[in-house]
Motif scaffolding. Structure first.
Motif, PDB file in Angstrom:
ATOM      1  N   ALA A   1       0.827  -1.206   0.000  1.00  0.00           N
ATOM      2  CA  ALA A   1       0.000   0.000   0.000  1.00  0.00           C
ATOM      3  C   ALA A   1       0.863   1.259   0.000  1.00  0.00           C
ATOM      4  N   ASP A   2       1.917   1.256   0.783  1.00  0.00           N
ATOM      5  CA  ASP A   2       2.821   2.398   0.878  1.00  0.00           C
ATOM      6  C   ASP A   2       3.410   2.744  -0.489  1.00  0.00           C
TER       7      ASP A   2
ATOM      8  N   LEU B   1      -5.260   7.643   0.943  1.00  0.00           N
ATOM      9  CA  LEU B   1      -5.212   6.417   1.728  1.00  0.00           C
ATOM     10  C   LEU B   1      -6.505   6.322   2.530  1.00  0.00           C
TER      11      LEU B   1
ATOM     12  N   ALA C   1       0.767   4.023  -3.061  1.00  0.00           N
ATOM     13  CA  ALA C   1       0.363   5.403  -2.773  1.00  0.00           C
ATOM     14  C   ALA C   1       1.464   6.384  -3.137  1.00  0.00           C
TER      15      ALA C   1
ATOM     16  N   ILE D   1      -2.010   4.113   8.051  1.00  0.00           N
ATOM     17  CA  ILE D   1      -2.173   5.292   7.198  1.00  0.00           C
ATOM     18  C   ILE D   1      -1.353   6.458   7.734  1.00  0.00           C
TER      19      ILE D   1
END
Length: 330
Positions: free
Chosen positions: A38-39, A78, A42, A62
């Protein structure tokens, strides 16, 4: 496992393309491989939904990502999406909530998973590892599939479904009938021995076999209807996460000290499968396949390549889901 002793050639900083305008879901994104997936997505421009069970852990993840990349703060890039894969109703509700909010879905990363653990049935009557690792994701994916298909019709679209499996599918995944709920709930040990460490890891390996069979049958069905969605299963490597360490017997923990890679490196193959321009350029080569670090194709062993078994698993999963939700899978 030779890749564990070589320096990775994949570099997400360099190799992930600009994802501005893309919408992504990563299940189990609050820790480990999912967090780093996810990091990185994003950081490269995507709007990322962290599909997690616990709000506090999702919001902490987040906040940590935004702290490391201040440009993400205040931009709603996020987002927490409540998802408990041990409940098929929760999986459906999570998909419904997402569909109310978004008009496109470019990448779905089915990353969340229960590691080796005690034999437990969920409230739906499904063995917990099977529910979290396979059936819950099946419900979630099928509910989101129409939007993924719709997204492929938009200019420049490249919709992908990435399924995080494990090499344990072959080492320990032995249960392979998948003809009934009873097969899904197989203890894989005599009474009284279902919670020893080997049996717990055997059940885990079975769910990882399910992941691969699901991916192949999903891709077959997508191809049959002419959909351009690309589905890929993968082994992330032997990753030194807290969860793996806590659920492993002493001899596995010892091996992990020798051969493990970091959670960030464990996300590399997921990121390759989800974003690589090479996958887009050579889609016929990669679709429905199984990757190992870092983005290498590997031939499947044993029952993982059994197309008939994949169809059996799919049909039984549909029956199990219908039995819980009270309606056919759509």
């Amino acid at each position: 496992m030779g890749f564990l002793f070589s320096k990775p050639r994949y570099d997400p900083t360099r190799d992930i393309p600009d994802l501005t305008g893309k919408v992504v879901i990563v299940t189990g994104a609050n820790a480990g491989i999912g967090y780093h997936t996810a990091d990185q997505l994003a950081r490269h421009g995507a709007k990322v939904y962290l599909a997690c069970r616990t709000e506090s852990k999702a919001r902490e993840a987040i906040a940590t990502i935004e702290c490391a990349t201040p440009s993400l703060k205040g931009r709603e890039r996020l987002v927490w999406l409540p998802l408990d894969l041990s409940s098929l109703h929760s999986a459906q509700e999570a998909a419904d909530e997402f569909l109310e909010k978004e008009k496109r879905l470019d990448i779905l990363v089915n990353n969340a998973g229960r590691l080796a653990g005690p034999y437990v049935l969920t409230k739906d009557g499904i063995e917990q590892s099977v529910s979290v690792n396979h059936v819950g994701h099946f419900v979630f994916t099928m509910a989101l599939l129409p939007l993924l298909k719709k997204t492929t019709k938009q200019p420049g679209a490249d919709a992908r479904i990435v399924v995080v499996s494990s090499e344990m599918y072959d080492l320990l995944g032995r249960q392979s009938r998948f003809e009934s709920l009873e097969d899904f709930n197989d203890r894989q040990a005599p009474p009284g021995k279902e919670n020893n460490s080997i049996t717990e890891w055997r059940r885990y390996g079975t769910t990882k076999l399910m992941n691969i069979l699901f991916t192949h049958e999903l891709q077959r069905r997508l191809d049959e209807e002419g959909s351009l969605i690309t589905a890929i299963a993968l082994h992330p490597g032997s990753v030194a996460t807290d969860g793996v360490h806590a659920s492993s017997p002493w001899w596995m923990r010892f091996m992990q000290l020798i051969v493990s890679i970091t959670p960030l490196e464990g996300a590399f193959t997921t990121l390759f499968a989800a974003t690589s321009a090479q996958v887009a350029a050579e889609r016929e080569k990669f679709k429905g396949q199984y990757l190992v670090p870092y983005g290498k194709l590997q031939q499947l062993k044993g029952k993982a390549g059994d197309a008939r078994l994949a169809r059996t698993l799919w049909a039984t999963t549909e029956k199990v889901v219908e039995g819980v939700l009270g309606r056919p899978v759509t």
